[in-house]
Write an enzyme that holds these catalytic residues in place. Structure first.
Site, PDB file in Angstrom:
ATOM      1  CB  SER A 199     -70.638 -18.627  28.265  1.00 43.25           C
ATOM      2  OG  SER A 199     -69.237 -18.802  28.316  1.00 43.25           O
ATOM      3  CG  ASP A 430     -65.755 -13.935  33.884  1.00 45.28           C
ATOM      4  OD1 ASP A 430     -64.949 -14.110  32.947  1.00 45.28           O
ATOM      5  OD2 ASP A 430     -66.988 -14.011  33.737  1.00 45.28           O
ATOM      6  CG  HIS A 433     -67.813 -14.753  30.352  1.00 43.52           C
ATOM      7  ND1 HIS A 433     -67.301 -15.687  31.230  1.00 43.52           N
ATOM      8  CD2 HIS A 433     -68.492 -15.460  29.409  1.00 43.52           C
ATOM      9  CE1 HIS A 433     -67.640 -16.900  30.839  1.00 43.52           C
ATOM     10  NE2 HIS A 433     -68.364 -16.794  29.741  1.00 43.52           N
TER      11      HIS A 433
END
Length: 461
Positions: A199, A430, A433
């Site tokens: 990702s 998060d 990312h």
């Protein structure tokens, strides 16, 4: 000049001053050669022990290729007498002190490592695409911090500056510090660029297609398919795609956790079918090499019919990269395809990990540049870099670890979803990312510069 015969050449190289025909003389000659060779081997053995760095330079041969962080794609030939075959590519074997990145020599242009530098505030910086406007973020809302209510935008005003770093005094002035998206598309004309990995590479892919989307006047000439992970630019007859392959090797039983295993000895062929015909492939793999995602190595890693009851994750990582390396060397045509490996993107889970309540939402500025950069996982770095050195295929290594180390402020944190203020107080953050626009735009700047430095195909004209 008299042309020496083979026997005369052997004599000369062996230090034997005279040569005579005849069986007795030849026997004596062979004995002399054997004794002379034994002496030479003894000397080389002593040199290898006392001066290992010198010895490593002396043993370069035309039978193998060492690949390192050479971002130019040009061969740097060591000062030894070597006559390469047509299929041989020689690269400088220089390696810095422990903790240094792989050498990034650009030959006559001097040393130049665009992954060495610092983040500087630039209030007048212009984004490659306006926050909240790129349509690709509609299906990747977890990267759209603007849409998800992040109130500050200071994280958008920092630029990676490598030009002023003392280590980059030898940089070629033609290396761009920004991504000219129109030029990039022109160089991609008729070609295919694939981001293959986890990702974090999807983060980079979405950044790239947003950058390119913003410079296309007629948006109807952009065709999206395969869940928005294939993007075709009709005006340039080129394709940019993302292929999911978090481990690079074959991941079995993803939807049946009780039967889930990872075949360390087999490449992920389903994913490989999506990138093996690409002109440029950008790989990454590390984000999923975590105890929680690999069942802590218990009954998860497999080779052939053998399922390891327990295997150390670093040993498994090395086995998987070795399988990937051999597959690339056998199946990718270097004359057609440029292989890139994007290095480790660092996380900033203060006080915990991604699934244990760690957070980064209070970070609104980069970590000060005067703070010493330290590799947090040196074993994985060594495994990756040693793998790339062993490859016959020339791989461009994008070591973005330092680039990401200082940017604790640029993660989605609690803005990975459009939470209410109350929900944000307890939300899982998060901190791995990156917001878009944001840091992955810089990765793509560096990819553009890396390809231009390599000068291969359309990026060399």
């Amino acid at each position: 000049m008299k042309k020496l015969s083979i026997w005369e050449t052997v004599c000369k190289l062996s230090g034997i001053s005279s040569y005579h025909h005849g069986s007795k003389q030849r026997k004596g000659l062979l004995t002399s050669i054997f004794l002379g060779s034994s002496f030479v081997l003894l000397v080389l053995t002593l040199v290898s022990i006392i001066f290992p760095s010198i010895f490593s330079t002396l043993i370069i041969s035309n039978s193998s290729v060492v690949v390192h962080n050479d971002l130019t794609g040009k061969s740097v030939v060591p000062q030894v007498s070597v006559v390469p075959t047509s299929s041989t590519k020689l690269y400088d074997q220089k390696q810095g002190d422990a903790g240094d990145v792989l050498d990034s020599s650009i030959g006559a242009g001097g040393d130049c490592d665009i992954f060495e530098g610092e983040w500087v505030m630039a209030n007048d910086t212009k984004q490659y695409y306006p926050p909240g406007e790129c349509p690709y973020l509609e299906t990747e809302r977890s990267f759209d911090c603007h849409h998800n209510g992040r109130p500050d935008n200071e994280y958008l005003k920092w630029q990676w500056q490598w030009q002023s770093d003392p280590k980059n005094a030898g940089c070629n002035n033609n290396i761009p510090s920004f991504l000219n998206a129109t030029d990039f598309l022109e160089r991609l004309r008729g070609k295919k660029l694939v981001f293959a990995g986890d990702s974090l590479n999807r983060n980079m892919y979405i950044s790239m297609v947003c950058i390119l989307w913003n410079v296309i006047p007629d948006k109807s000439r952009i065709v999206r398919s395969r869940g928005d992970f294939t993007t075709v630019y009709k005006d340039y007859d080129c394709t940019v795609a993302f292929v999911w392959t978090a481990f690079l090797v074959n991941h079995l039983g993803v939807h049946t956790p009780e039967n889930e295993t990872l075949r360390l000895d087999l490449i992920d062929e389903a994913s490989a079918s999506g990138y093996r015909d690409a002109d440029i492939i950008v790989f990454d793999s590390w984000h999923w090499w975590d105890g929680g995602k690999t069942h802590r190595g218990i009954n998860f890693f497999q080779e052939g019919n053998y399922l390891y009851p327990k295997l150390d994750i670093n040993k498994a990582f090395k086995k998987a990269l070795t399988t990937w390396r051999k597959w690339i060397d056998r199946n990718i045509d270097f004359d057609k395809t440029q292989v890139v490996f994007r290095g480790f993107s660092l996380t900033h889970f203060a006080g915990g990990k991604w699934n244990t309540g760690g957070g980064c939402n209070l970070e609104t500025d980069p970590i000060p540049s005067n703070e010493t950069y330290v590799k947090p996982s040196p074993i994985q770095w060594e495994i990756l870099e040693n793998t790339l050195r062993k490859m016959k295929t020339h791989v461009l290594y994008m070591n973005i670890s330092k680039v990401t180390y200082y940017r604790a402020d640029a993660h989605p944190s609690v803005y990975g979803k459009n939470y209410t203020a109350q929900e944000r107080k307890i939300a899982i953050q998060d901190c791995s990312h990156w917001c878009l626009p944001g840091v992955p735009d810089t990765w793509n700047e560096l990819l553009y510069a890396t390809l231009l430095k390599a000068g291969k195909g359309s990026f060399g004209t």
